[in-house]
Design an enzyme around this catalytic site. Structure first.
Site: not given
Ligand code: 6PG
Length: 471
Positions: A131, A188-189, A192
């Site tokens: 990430s 984590h996501n 997010e």
């Molecule tokens: C990270 C982000 C990265 C990405 C997401 C976006 O941790 O760096 O989470 O992995 O930006 O996958 O996810 P969406 O396209 O589902 O918003």
């Protein structure tokens, strides 16, 4: 080992791959790179890596033979089929003991399947969440590795030196077997998503109820972020201050209000449902993106019902918005960590939440000072939810009235509070000794004779609610 050989290989030269290659080389390792399309590799080598110890290769065989053994190959290609295709191409070329690292956002069940396949060939597979976006990849991402322990030990030094560095150490630690790393990255996501949606709702409330300028809203978020030091708050401030070059208006005003998603937030909710763990703020954030995508339908329905919006001025409301946002963010972490604990049990990951908190402390998208009290909370034995932790009890006591006030104010308008109200209802439900589920039990028993339990007696009971003969 010949001094010509590289210590690390990366497949996939999109920006993440390029930046990680530069980062790892910067940490003192020779890196070989390969991309399906030659021109990308050539461009990268010429424009960004001409004076770096990075070996550009143009055939997979050349790439593989440029690596010292055991070979360590990081795949950074689009999640899904492309990962399987690369693995299929690699397997015949690699040898026993070599290590494949998948650094993309792969679904944890795909990772389980690939672990079996690759380990079955005598190689090792590390499903590794990374990430931090493009910037993190270059300057120090948060790295969530899972898989074969000894294979991790082989790559640990390289990954840890590329990760973000904190006073407590690098933001990379072994998390557990099989898909543990990708599971943690998925959650984590999910967090997010929930934090982003909570911020978006508070921005929208400030804009529509308080009629603040973008600069004023930026100032509020900046002040609230003193307490959180959260990356997502930080970028919100910068986004609010950005001007559109074409129109001179705040850039945010000209960005279309439909949010896309690649799926990791949805996977978090799906997995949570499978494991029976409530993560309503995360799910609300996924729903909010789905609703936002219905732009045409929303426009049509706005014409039908638009006049029902009812805005008042809310004085003294700002402070409440800040507190409500803070609490919704804490609650998003609480839900995600609860899910991690359950998944760890179910899938035998053996996760240590304090390690997760350390990895998330810097480099990743959900980094925040909150990770310190979160880590502290999980140092006490038997903690089953952040809501019960001593570190957060005072915060909940102090801010719940504000969250109630904000949700209730927003509910009187046509503004949305999907995530904020989900956080509030999560709190209300988890802290209610009694819930109306007695009604659900009774209804199930009424129509399906599913039985119910009583408050005053052990056992299962059934009532003949209706006289079947007379119905
Ligand atoms: C990270 C982000 C990265 C990405 C997401 C976006 O941790 O760096 O989470 O992995 O930006 O996958 O996810 P969406 O396209 O589902 O918003």
């Amino acid at each position: 080992m010949s001094s010509e050989e590289s210590e690390f290989g990366i497949i996939g030269m999109a920006v993440m791959g390029q930046n990680l290659a530069l980062n790892i080389e910067q940490s003192g390792y020779r890196v070989s790179v390969y991309n399906r399309t030659d021109s990308k590799t050539k461009d990268f080598k010429q424009k960004r890596a001409s004076d770096r110890d990075i070996v550009a290769t143009y055939e997979l065989e050349e790439f593989i033979s440029s690596l010292e053994r055991p070979r360590k190959v990081l795949i950074l290609v689009k999640a899904g089929k492309p990962v399987d295709m690369v693995i299929d191409q690699l397997l015949p070329l690699m040898e026993e003991g070599d290590i494949i690292i998948d650094g993309g956002n792969s679904h944890f069940q795909d990772t389980n399947r690939r672990v079996k396949k690759v380990e079955g060939e005598g190689l090792h597979y590390l499903g590794t969440g990374i990430s931090g976006g493009e910037y993190g990849a270059l300057h120090g991402p948060s790295i969530m590795p899972g898989g074969h322990r000894e294979a991790y030990d082989e790559v640990s030094e390289i990954l840890r030196s590329a990760a973000a560095q904190t006073p407590e150490g690098p933001t990379c630690k072994y998390l557990g077997p099989r898909s543990a790393g990708h599971y943690v990255k998925m959650v984590h996501n999910g967090i997010e998503y929930a934090v982003m949606q909570s911020i978006a709702e508070v921005y929208w409330a400030m804009k529509n109820l308080l009629d603040l300028s973008h600069e004023d809203m930026a100032d509020r978020f900046e002040a609230w972020n003193q307490r959180l030091d959260a990356y997502l708050m930080e970028i919100t401030v910068e986004i609010l201050r950005e001007e559109d070059e074409k129109t001179g208006r705040p850039l945010l005003e000209v960005i279309l209000d439909t949010a896309k998603q690649k799926g990791t937030g949805k996977w978090t909710s799906q997995s949570a449902l499978d494991l029976g763990v409530p993560v309503p703020t995360i799910t609300a954030a996924v729903d909010a993106r789905l609703l936002s995508a219905r732009k045409d339908q929303r426009g049509r329905l706005d014409e039908l019902y638009g006049e029902l919006g009812n805005y008042e001025t809310y004085e003294g409301f700002e402070d409440d918005l800040g507190k409500a946002l803070y609490l919704s963010i804490v609650t998003a972490y609480a839900q995600g960590l609860d899910l991690l604990e359950e998944a760890s049990e179910e899938y035998n990951y053996g996760l240590d939440i304090q390690d997760v908190a350390q990895i998330w402390k810097d480099g990743c998208i959900i980094r925040s000072d909150l990770l310190d009290p979160i880590s502290e909370s999980y140092s006490s034995e038997g903690l089953d939810t952040l809501l019960a932790s001593e570190e957060f009890q005072d915060d909940y006591r102090e801010a719940i009235p504000s969250l109630r006030k904000v949700v209730s104010a927003l509910s009187k308008t046509d503004l949305i509070c999907l995530a904020l109200s989900a956080s509030l209802n999560y709190f209300n439900s988890l802290t209610a000794e009694r819930l109306p589920a007695n009604m659900i039990q009774a209804q199930r028993d009424y129509f399906g004779a599913h039985t119910y339990q009583r408050v005053d007696e052990e056992g299962t009971f059934h009532t003949e609610w209706q006289d079947i003969k007379n119905v």
